[in-house]
Design a protein around this motif. Sequence first.
Motif, short mmCIF file in Angstrom:
data_model
loop_
_atom_site.label_atom_id
_atom_site.label_comp_id
_atom_site.label_asym_id
_atom_site.label_seq_id
_atom_site.Cartn_x
_atom_site.Cartn_y
_atom_site.Cartn_z
N ASP A 39 -6.35 28.27 18.20
CA ASP A 39 -5.39 29.38 18.04
C ASP A 39 -4.78 29.68 19.40
O ASP A 39 -5.51 29.92 20.36
N SER A 48 -3.32 39.49 10.94
CA SER A 48 -4.62 40.09 10.61
C SER A 48 -4.97 41.30 11.46
O SER A 48 -5.88 42.05 11.12
N ASN A 51 -2.97 45.07 9.70
CA ASN A 51 -2.85 45.42 8.27
C ASN A 51 -3.46 46.79 7.94
O ASN A 51 -3.98 47.47 8.81
N ALA A 52 -3.40 47.12 6.66
CA ALA A 52 -3.88 48.43 6.22
C ALA A 52 -5.39 48.48 6.06
O ALA A 52 -5.96 49.52 5.72
N GLN A 54 -7.51 47.19 3.89
CA GLN A 54 -8.16 47.35 2.58
C GLN A 54 -8.73 46.02 2.06
O GLN A 54 -8.00 45.03 1.99
N VAL A 229 -0.77 24.49 18.66
CA VAL A 229 -0.59 23.21 17.95
C VAL A 229 0.91 22.96 17.82
O VAL A 229 1.65 23.80 17.30
N GLY A 384 -0.32 36.43 1.48
CA GLY A 384 0.55 37.58 1.24
C GLY A 384 -0.10 38.91 1.54
O GLY A 384 -0.60 39.15 2.64
N HIS A 385 -0.14 39.78 0.52
CA HIS A 385 -0.65 41.15 0.69
C HIS A 385 -2.17 41.21 0.67
O HIS A 385 -2.74 42.29 0.83
N THR A 389 -8.48 40.68 1.98
CA THR A 389 -9.30 40.74 0.76
C THR A 389 -9.88 39.37 0.41
O THR A 389 -11.06 39.26 0.09
C1 FAD Z 1 1.62 45.93 7.05
C2 FAD Z 1 0.60 45.02 6.39
C3 FAD Z 1 -0.45 45.57 5.67
C4 FAD Z 1 -1.38 44.75 5.05
N1 FAD Z 1 -2.46 45.30 4.42
C5 FAD Z 1 -3.40 44.51 3.86
C6 FAD Z 1 -4.57 45.07 3.27
O1 FAD Z 1 -4.77 46.27 3.30
N2 FAD Z 1 -5.47 44.23 2.67
C7 FAD Z 1 -5.28 42.86 2.65
O2 FAD Z 1 -6.10 42.15 2.07
N3 FAD Z 1 -4.21 42.29 3.27
C8 FAD Z 1 -3.28 43.08 3.88
N4 FAD Z 1 -2.20 42.54 4.50
C9 FAD Z 1 -2.06 41.07 4.50
C10 FAD Z 1 -2.97 40.41 5.52
O3 FAD Z 1 -2.90 41.08 6.75
C11 FAD Z 1 -2.55 38.93 5.69
O4 FAD Z 1 -2.49 38.31 4.42
C12 FAD Z 1 -3.56 38.21 6.56
O5 FAD Z 1 -3.68 38.84 7.81
C13 FAD Z 1 -3.16 36.75 6.75
O6 FAD Z 1 -4.17 36.17 7.54
P1 FAD Z 1 -4.01 34.73 8.12
O7 FAD Z 1 -5.27 34.40 8.83
O8 FAD Z 1 -3.54 33.81 7.04
O9 FAD Z 1 -2.77 34.84 9.13
P2 FAD Z 1 -2.71 35.42 10.62
O10 FAD Z 1 -3.55 36.60 10.81
O11 FAD Z 1 -1.25 35.59 10.94
O12 FAD Z 1 -3.32 34.27 11.48
C14 FAD Z 1 -2.65 33.06 11.74
C15 FAD Z 1 -3.09 32.58 13.10
O13 FAD Z 1 -2.49 31.31 13.33
C16 FAD Z 1 -2.18 31.22 14.70
N5 FAD Z 1 -1.14 30.23 14.88
C17 FAD Z 1 0.11 30.23 14.36
N6 FAD Z 1 0.79 29.16 14.78
C18 FAD Z 1 -0.05 28.47 15.59
C19 FAD Z 1 0.08 27.27 16.36
N7 FAD Z 1 1.23 26.56 16.39
N8 FAD Z 1 -0.97 26.85 17.10
C20 FAD Z 1 -2.14 27.56 17.11
N9 FAD Z 1 -2.31 28.70 16.40
C21 FAD Z 1 -1.28 29.14 15.65
C22 FAD Z 1 -1.73 32.62 15.08
O14 FAD Z 1 -1.89 32.86 16.48
C23 FAD Z 1 -2.62 33.50 14.23
O15 FAD Z 1 -3.74 34.00 14.93
C24 FAD Z 1 -1.24 43.33 5.14
C25 FAD Z 1 -0.20 42.78 5.88
C26 FAD Z 1 0.71 43.62 6.51
C27 FAD Z 1 1.80 43.00 7.32
#
Ligand code: FAD
Length: 419
Positions: A39, A48, A51-52, A54, A229, A384-385, A389
């Motif tokens: 990362d 991550s 977010n809210a 939940q 990456v 997504g949302h 969870t």
């Molecule tokens: C306002 C808001 C409220 C939300 N509330 C909730 C909630 O209450 N409950 C819930 O379940 N979900 C909630 N969500 C959704 C949830 O936050 C996301 O679905 C979740 O964080 C996605 O996680 P992830 O690990 O897929 O992505 P990310 O957290 O975005 O992680 C992706 C990682 O990939 C890394 N990365 C990207 N490109 C590269 C690269 N080229 N090389 C190396 N590393 C890279 C980034 O640095 C990052 O750390 C909310 C989202 C928002 C925006």
Amino acid sequence: MNIRVKDSQLRIAVVGGGIVGTCCALCLQLDGNNVTIIDQNGPGTGCSSGNAGQIVTSYCVPLGLPGIIKQVPRMLMDPLGPLTIRWQYLPYLMPWLLRFVQSSSVERVERIADALYELNKDAVKTFDPLIKLAKAEHLLVAKGRLDVYQSGHEFDKAQYKFNLLRNRGVRVELLNSKQITELEPELNEKCQYGAFCPDVVHTTNPLQLTQLLAKAFQENGGSILREKVNDFQLKSTGVPSIKTNISDHTFDKIVIAAGAFSRPFAAKLGNKVPLDTERGYHVMLPHSGIHLNRTIVHGDRYFGMTPMQEGLRLAGTVELASVNASPNYARADNLLNAAKGVLPSLSDKGATQWMGCRPSMPDSLPVISQSPVHESVFFAFGHGHLGLTAAATTGKIITDLIAERPPHININPFKIDRF
Ligand SMILES: Cc1cc2nc3c(=O)[nH]c(=O)nc-3n(C[C@H](O)[C@H](O)[C@H](O)COP(=O)(O)OP(=O)(O)OC[C@H]3O[C@@H](n4cnc5c(N)ncnc54)[C@H](O)[C@@H]3O)c2cc1C
């Protein structure tokens, strides 16, 4: 919790250390593999972090509900609405939007809700051993979630969502204004209608939660590379190698979990996916002057109000625009104004704002899948949302797929080539 001991360990790279990638890495490690998270910014710092908070056990309501197509003109006209589309981005977004609308028929929504329910029905239980391992129990509050409505019209519309949940056995208790203020005395009498979901848990610090999981992973021998990456080197046989800004790396298996940034990686590895981003905003209020017992959803404006370690967080809304578009912080201001409508004594002293990119598929279902092109490549993105969870369950499924064990649920709805 013990790490499984194997005769020969697989060397596995997880690209992306958000909550999804970190849970995948920890689950894979517990299954006896030698795992590396790559990362560029370190675990938990992407979507991550903001977010809210939940963990919405059993939640199964997709974003695209029947009738959503009628809302598209309003989404285009109102840049501050709960759900909006940036005009400039519309041509690029059209394929995603078409699939989004196609996924919103009554029949499709029922099938999507079934799949989401299966994925999320044990969300808290599946997180439990990981939370214990990370010594992060203090970051969780199990007091349910309260959705409140000022508008009878919005509350009536929400009955469709409540029925999707109830029809699958999810507990939703409808409340009047007196019952609402008994639960949350700081809410004003304008909150006339409520829905209480007792099984929801929230975290008081989403960033720290991922970081503690990553710390446990490292303490158990996992590696974390702070590298970006850039590409994959495809080989006629064997595993693609990973090219970062620092070096080239080879592994036995690769998991792509780079959130909203996963699409070019999936394409390079042979799978075009309709992944896009629903950008969300938050306002952090360190001196809100408000005490809430649990996480609350403002049902009319569709955003969360969650009591966290660092203050009250107002978080939500959907803005369809590119991952690279500049933030429109007027949307965050709007969250604050709407919150003041239900929490009149709310103070915005020291408020900070944030924008993050939800990784979103048009059918609201994540991709949790082995690649049909490269058998050593796996995908875990597009939550997504519901990324927080579903993170632990996603880690469990990816671990089973890599171990060639049948996952505990039907994963056909989450396959990368379903479109
Ligand atoms: C306002 C808001 C409220 C939300 N509330 C909730 C909630 O209450 N409950 C819930 O379940 N979900 C909630 N969500 C959704 C949830 O936050 C996301 O679905 C979740 O964080 C996605 O996680 P992830 O690990 O897929 O992505 P990310 O957290 O975005 O992680 C992706 C990682 O990939 C890394 N990365 C990207 N490109 C590269 C690269 N080229 N090389 C190396 N590393 C890279 C980034 O640095 C990052 O750390 C909310 C989202 C928002 C925006």
